[in-house]
Scaffold this motif. Structure first.
Motif, PDB file in Angstrom:
ATOM      1  N   GLU A  34       0.816  -1.219   0.000  1.00 16.65           N
ATOM      2  CA  GLU A  34       0.000   0.000   0.000  1.00 16.65           C
ATOM      3  C   GLU A  34       0.846   1.264   0.000  1.00 16.65           C
ATOM      4  O   GLU A  34       0.471   2.256  -0.621  1.00 16.65           O
ATOM      5  CB  GLU A  34      -0.930   0.017   1.220  1.00 16.65           C
ATOM      6  CG  GLU A  34      -2.089  -0.919   1.125  1.00 16.65           C
ATOM      7  CD  GLU A  34      -3.063  -0.819   2.286  1.00 16.65           C
ATOM      8  OE1 GLU A  34      -4.089  -1.496   2.222  1.00 16.65           O
ATOM      9  OE2 GLU A  34      -2.798  -0.062   3.257  1.00 16.65           O
ATOM     10  N   THR A  35       1.960   1.240   0.687  1.00 13.40           N
ATOM     11  CA  THR A  35       2.804   2.438   0.775  1.00 13.40           C
ATOM     12  C   THR A  35       3.831   2.528  -0.352  1.00 13.40           C
ATOM     13  O   THR A  35       4.616   3.467  -0.400  1.00 13.40           O
ATOM     14  CB  THR A  35       3.531   2.496   2.136  1.00 13.40           C
ATOM     15  OG1 THR A  35       4.320   1.315   2.299  1.00 13.40           O
ATOM     16  CG2 THR A  35       2.537   2.631   3.278  1.00 13.40           C
ATOM     17  N   GLY A  36       3.821   1.543  -1.252  1.00 18.67           N
ATOM     18  CA  GLY A  36       4.721   1.581  -2.401  1.00 18.67           C
ATOM     19  C   GLY A  36       6.139   1.152  -2.102  1.00 18.67           C
ATOM     20  O   GLY A  36       7.035   1.340  -2.920  1.00 18.67           O
ATOM     21  N   LYS A  37       6.378   0.557  -0.934  1.00 17.16           N
ATOM     22  CA  LYS A  37       7.721   0.107  -0.581  1.00 17.16           C
ATOM     23  C   LYS A  37       8.035  -1.269  -1.152  1.00 17.16           C
ATOM     24  O   LYS A  37       9.179  -1.708  -1.134  1.00 17.16           O
ATOM     25  CB  LYS A  37       7.882   0.081   0.941  1.00 17.16           C
ATOM     26  CG  LYS A  37       7.807   1.456   1.556  1.00 17.16           C
ATOM     27  CD  LYS A  37       7.911   1.404   3.050  1.00 17.16           C
ATOM     28  CE  LYS A  37       7.798   2.819   3.608  1.00 17.16           C
ATOM     29  NZ  LYS A  37       7.450   2.821   5.011  1.00 17.16           N
ATOM     30  N   TYR A  38       6.989  -1.947  -1.623  1.00 11.52           N
ATOM     31  CA  TYR A  38       7.159  -3.323  -2.120  1.00 11.52           C
ATOM     32  C   TYR A  38       6.169  -3.545  -3.250  1.00 11.52           C
ATOM     33  O   TYR A  38       4.994  -3.195  -3.139  1.00 11.52           O
ATOM     34  CB  TYR A  38       6.877  -4.303  -0.967  1.00 11.52           C
ATOM     35  CG  TYR A  38       6.816  -5.760  -1.361  1.00 11.52           C
ATOM     36  CD1 TYR A  38       7.969  -6.477  -1.662  1.00 11.52           C
ATOM     37  CD2 TYR A  38       5.593  -6.427  -1.424  1.00 11.52           C
ATOM     38  CE1 TYR A  38       7.904  -7.817  -2.015  1.00 11.52           C
ATOM     39  CE2 TYR A  38       5.521  -7.766  -1.767  1.00 11.52           C
ATOM     40  CZ  TYR A  38       6.689  -8.454  -2.072  1.00 11.52           C
ATOM     41  OH  TYR A  38       6.620  -9.778  -2.424  1.00 11.52           O
ATOM     42  N   ASP A  39       6.652  -4.095  -4.366  1.00 10.55           N
ATOM     43  CA  ASP A  39       5.781  -4.489  -5.464  1.00 10.55           C
ATOM     44  C   ASP A  39       5.504  -5.979  -5.319  1.00 10.55           C
ATOM     45  O   ASP A  39       6.432  -6.772  -5.140  1.00 10.55           O
ATOM     46  CB  ASP A  39       6.449  -4.222  -6.820  1.00 10.55           C
ATOM     47  CG  ASP A  39       6.576  -2.726  -7.122  1.00 10.55           C
ATOM     48  OD1 ASP A  39       5.768  -1.949  -6.592  1.00 10.55           O
ATOM     49  OD2 ASP A  39       7.482  -2.361  -7.889  1.00 10.55           O
ATOM     50  N   PRO A  40       4.231  -6.365  -5.392  1.00  9.77           N
ATOM     51  CA  PRO A  40       3.903  -7.781  -5.188  1.00  9.77           C
ATOM     52  C   PRO A  40       4.415  -8.660  -6.321  1.00  9.77           C
ATOM     53  O   PRO A  40       4.614  -8.189  -7.446  1.00  9.77           O
ATOM     54  CB  PRO A  40       2.372  -7.788  -5.156  1.00  9.77           C
ATOM     55  CG  PRO A  40       1.988  -6.606  -5.988  1.00  9.77           C
ATOM     56  CD  PRO A  40       3.052  -5.570  -5.722  1.00  9.77           C
TER      57      PRO A  40
END
Length: 66
Positions: A34-40
């Motif tokens: 959600e915070t853009g720190k990780y792409d699934p």
């Protein structure tokens, strides 16, 4: 990568923990996405897409380059 997971989750009244349980991931993973720190991963992106009955392209959009 931008995403609308927080908005979709709010529309359903789900907590991060509940969404994480539905997807078999940790709450921290949901927070990071959600915070853009990780792409699934692709399989997780497909699972999210299926869960919300939305296309991957609707949920995830690339960041605009400068």
């Amino acid at each position: 990568m931008k995403n609308i997971i927080r908005e979709l989750r709010a529309e359903n009244g789900w907590s991060q923990a509940h969404l994480a349980d539905l997807l078999n991931v940790s709450r921290q993973t949901i927070n990071a996405i959600e915070t853009g720190k990780y792409d699934p991963s692709l399989p997780l992106a497909f699972a999210i897409s299926k869960l919300f009955s939305q296309s991957i392209e609707t949920i995830f959009t690339p960041e605009e380059s400068e």
